[in-house]
Design an enzyme around this catalytic site. Structure first.
Site, PDB file in Angstrom:
ATOM      1  N   PRO A 117      -6.583  -1.197 -34.908  1.00 41.91           N
ATOM      2  CA  PRO A 117      -5.908  -2.309 -34.234  1.00 41.91           C
ATOM      3  C   PRO A 117      -4.792  -2.893 -35.085  1.00 41.91           C
ATOM      4  O   PRO A 117      -4.950  -3.089 -36.283  1.00 41.91           O
ATOM      5  CB  PRO A 117      -7.046  -3.322 -34.039  1.00 41.91           C
ATOM      6  CG  PRO A 117      -8.281  -2.497 -34.029  1.00 41.91           C
ATOM      7  CD  PRO A 117      -8.033  -1.391 -35.005  1.00 41.91           C
ATOM      8  N   GLU A 118      -3.652  -3.135 -34.447  1.00 40.32           N
ATOM      9  CA  GLU A 118      -2.511  -3.728 -35.136  1.00 40.32           C
ATOM     10  C   GLU A 118      -2.353  -5.175 -34.670  1.00 40.32           C
ATOM     11  O   GLU A 118      -3.215  -5.705 -33.964  1.00 40.32           O
ATOM     12  CB  GLU A 118      -1.262  -2.879 -34.872  1.00 40.32           C
ATOM     13  CG  GLU A 118      -1.426  -1.442 -35.365  1.00 40.32           C
ATOM     14  CD  GLU A 118      -0.212  -0.565 -35.129  1.00 40.32           C
ATOM     15  OE1 GLU A 118       0.921  -1.099 -35.025  1.00 40.32           O
ATOM     16  OE2 GLU A 118      -0.378   0.666 -35.038  1.00 40.32           O
ATOM     17  N   LYS A 177      -3.098  -8.634 -39.601  1.00 42.12           N
ATOM     18  CA  LYS A 177      -4.136  -7.916 -38.858  1.00 42.12           C
ATOM     19  C   LYS A 177      -5.524  -8.517 -39.098  1.00 42.12           C
ATOM     20  O   LYS A 177      -6.538  -7.908 -38.751  1.00 42.12           O
ATOM     21  CB  LYS A 177      -4.153  -6.437 -39.265  1.00 42.12           C
ATOM     22  CG  LYS A 177      -2.859  -5.688 -38.988  1.00 42.12           C
ATOM     23  CD  LYS A 177      -2.965  -4.253 -39.472  1.00 42.12           C
ATOM     24  CE  LYS A 177      -1.651  -3.502 -39.321  1.00 42.12           C
ATOM     25  NZ  LYS A 177      -1.732  -2.112 -39.833  1.00 42.12           N
ATOM     26  N   ARG A 209      -0.392   8.997 -42.271  1.00 37.39           N
ATOM     27  CA  ARG A 209      -0.473   8.795 -40.828  1.00 37.39           C
ATOM     28  C   ARG A 209       0.429   9.801 -40.124  1.00 37.39           C
ATOM     29  O   ARG A 209       1.497  10.160 -40.623  1.00 37.39           O
ATOM     30  CB  ARG A 209      -0.034   7.369 -40.429  1.00 37.39           C
ATOM     31  CG  ARG A 209      -0.767   6.251 -41.137  1.00 37.39           C
ATOM     32  CD  ARG A 209      -2.278   6.317 -40.946  1.00 37.39           C
ATOM     33  NE  ARG A 209      -2.660   6.208 -39.564  1.00 37.39           N
ATOM     34  CZ  ARG A 209      -2.850   5.053 -38.912  1.00 37.39           C
ATOM     35  NH1 ARG A 209      -2.652   3.908 -39.550  1.00 37.39           N
ATOM     36  NH2 ARG A 209      -3.228   5.038 -37.664  1.00 37.39           N
TER      37      ARG A 209
END
Length: 290
Positions: free
Chosen positions: A2-3, A69, A280
Site C-alpha cells: 500500500p502506498e 505510508k 522493484r
C-alpha cells in the site's frame, strides 16, 4: 505494498470510527509471540509482546492520522500521550468490528495478529497475511529516527521545492529517477505504482538519471505525481493484491492505471517492457518514454 493513497483511505475510514474509544486490553497472536521469543521482530517492534500489550491498556485513541505510508494512532491516558505507529507492509489491514466473524474474507480472519479490545465491546483488529507490517509504540515521533527523516507530504506547500533540491544533490543525481521518486526521504508515500504512472504520463524513462532532468521538467513531474496520488485517493486506492479499507472494500484506481502492470502501451499499442529498479519491477514503454 500500500502506498500513500491506500493508507489515506484506511485512515479516512478508521479515524471517525476509532477516535474517542478506549483500549481495554490487547491480544497478540501466538504466531507473533513465538517469532518474538525466537528473536525475530515480527510485527510488534521495539517491545516484547507482554510490554506492548500491558502498556496500551486504558489508553484512549484521541485521533488517527497519516504520515507518508504510516498510520499514526494518537493515544492519551491521564494526560500522558503515546503514539502507536502502524505500517501495513505488503498485506496489512485494519478492521473495526464487533466480532471477528464480521471480517468478510477468510484470508484476513486467518491471519489476525493483534486484537485491540475496546472498552465498549468493539474490536480494533490488525490482520497481516505475510507479516511484513509493523506496530511500534512510541512516546513521540522522535523516538524512531526514520520517521523524522521523511520528506514533506506531497501536498504540502514546500514539497515541490524540497523534491527539486533533494533530487539535485550528488547522492541522488546519478540514480534512476524512478528510484529517487520512491525514496521516502525525497517524496513521501510514492511507491512503485504511482511512480510508474507519473513517469509514463510525463514520457520519462524510469532509468533516466535524476540529474539529467531539467528543473522545469522536474516541476512538471512532481505536479504529475501529486495529481496521480490525488486521483487515487479519490478512487479509494489501488487494490492490486490484498489492500482493503477497514470495511473490507477494494479501491478502483487499478482500473485506471495506464502503465503499471500493463502488457501493451495505451498510447502507441507497442508491447511494454520491464526492468528492475531498486528491487522493484518497473514497467515502461520503449517508444513513449525516453
Amino acid at each position: 505494498m500500500p502506498e500513500l493513497p491506500e493508507v489515506e483511505g484506511v485512515v479516512r475510514s478508521l479515524a471517525p470510527i476509532a477516535s474517542g474509544r478506549t483500549i481495554r486490553s490487547v491480544t497478540i497472536s501466538e504466531t507473533v509471540a513465538v517469532s518474538k521469543a525466537a528473536g525475530k521482530e515480527a510485527i510488534v517492534k521495539g517491545h516484547s509482546v507482554e510490554q506492548f500489550s500491558s502498556e496500551l491498556a486504558d489508553y484512549t485513541i484521541e485521533a488517527v492520522t497519516r504520515r507518508s505510508k504510516y498510520i499514526y494512532f494518537h493515544l492519551i491516558k491521564e494526560g500522558r500521550c503515546r503514539l502507536l505507529v502502524s505500517h501495513l507492509g505488503m498485506t496489512g489491514a485494519w478492521f473495526v468490528v464487533n466480532a471477528i466473524s464480521e471480517i468478510r474474507e477468510q484470508k484476513f480472519r486467518t491471519h489476525i495478529h493483534a486484537i485491540f479490545h475496546l472498552e465498549d465491546g468493539g474490536l480494533l483488529v490488525y490482520s497481516d497475511i505475510r507479516r511484513f507490517g509493523e506496530l511500534r509504540l512510541l512516546t513521540c515521533e522522535e523516538d524512531h529516527v526514520p520517521l523524522t527523516l521523511m520528506a514533506p507530504e506531497p501536498f504540502d506547500a514546500d514539497a515541490e521545492e524540497f523534491f527539486i533540491h533533494k533530487s539535485a544533490q550528488e547522492k541522488y543525481a546519478k540514480r534512476p529517477i524512478k528510484e529517487v521518486i520512491m525514496d521516502g526521504q525525497v517524496i513521501s508515500g510514492c511507491g512503485n505504482i504511482y511512480a510508474t504512472e507519473a513517469l509514463f504520463r510525463m514520457g520519462i524513462h524510469p532509468k533516466r538519471a535524476a540529474g539529467r532532468i531539467s528543473h522545469s521538467k522536474k516541476q512538471q513531474l512532481f505536479r504529475e505525481i501529486v495529481t496521480v496520488l490525488d486521483e487515487s485517493i479519490q478512487a479509494g486506492g489501488s487494490s492490486i493484491s490484498d489492500y482493503r479499507n477497514i470495511n473490507g472494500e477494494a479501491g478502483s484506481m487499478q482500473d485506471r492505471l495506464k502503465m503499471y502492470g500493463q502488457k501493451v502501451c495505451p498510447n502507441c499499442g507497442q508491447e511494454t517492457a520491464s526492468i528492475q529498479i531498486a528491487n522493484r519491477t518497473s514497467t515502461y514503454c520503449k517508444k513513449c518514454q525516453h
